[in-house]
Structure formats: structure tokens, C-alpha cells
Design an enzyme around this catalytic site. Structure first.
Site, PDB file in Angstrom:
ATOM      1  N   ASP A 196      -0.933 -30.701 -14.291  1.00 22.60           N
ATOM      2  CA  ASP A 196      -0.427 -29.372 -13.999  1.00 22.60           C
ATOM      3  C   ASP A 196      -0.053 -28.688 -15.307  1.00 22.60           C
ATOM      4  OD1 ASP A 196       0.438 -27.211 -12.430  1.00 22.60           O
ATOM      5  OD2 ASP A 196       2.499 -27.916 -12.500  1.00 22.60           O
TER       6      ASP A 196
ATOM      7  N   ASN B 102      -8.518 -23.293  -8.077  1.00 23.10           N
ATOM      8  CA  ASN B 102      -9.912 -23.585  -8.404  1.00 23.10           C
ATOM      9  C   ASN B 102     -10.856 -23.436  -7.227  1.00 23.10           C
ATOM     10  OD1 ASN B 102      -9.118 -24.209 -11.019  1.00 23.10           O
ATOM     11  ND2 ASN B 102      -8.776 -26.346 -10.535  1.00 23.10           N
TER      12      ASN B 102
END
Length: 64
Positions: free
Chosen positions: A15, A63
Site C-alpha cells: 500500500d 486498478n
């Protein structure tokens, strides 16, 4: 690490690569590359420590 305290599996959730890139004036691609460099370092350490499994979660809803 002693053998009695060594886990068999470690999980990592990637992350912040985009945030790192933005904060450092880099492209998103460069941010992901930097994250991969760090993951490689950690994976090598885990292998050298004799851990059996590494689980990496590397998918973001951004994504899709």
C-alpha cells in the site's frame, strides 16, 4: 530469531506506492518500482530466515 519463535507464514499488504510517488515527485510507475524493490529486499530476508511462506496482496480497487 529462534526456531521456536519463527512463524511459518508472513503476509504483506502493499500500500502507498502512488502516495510515495506523489510525495516524492515521481511517476506512479516509479512508485510501484520502489515498492517492488522493498518487497524484493523483504522477500530475500524472509527466505534467509527460513520462513516457509510469504503471502503478498498487491491488488487495489483503484486498478480495476
Amino acid at each position: 530469531m529462534s526456531q521456536t519463535n519463527t512463524p511459518e507464514c508472513i503476509g504483506i499488504m502493499l500500500d502507498g506506492n502512488r502516495r510515495w510517488a506523489k510525495a516524492n515527485g515521481a511517476s506512479i510507475f516509479e512508485g510501484h518500482g520502489k515498492g517492488l524493490e522493498h518487497l524484493d529486499t523483504v522477500a530475500r530476508w524472509i527466505k534467509e530466515a527460513g520462513l516457509k511462506h510469504l503471502v503478498v496482496y498487491a491488488f487495489s480497487t483503484e486498478n480495476w
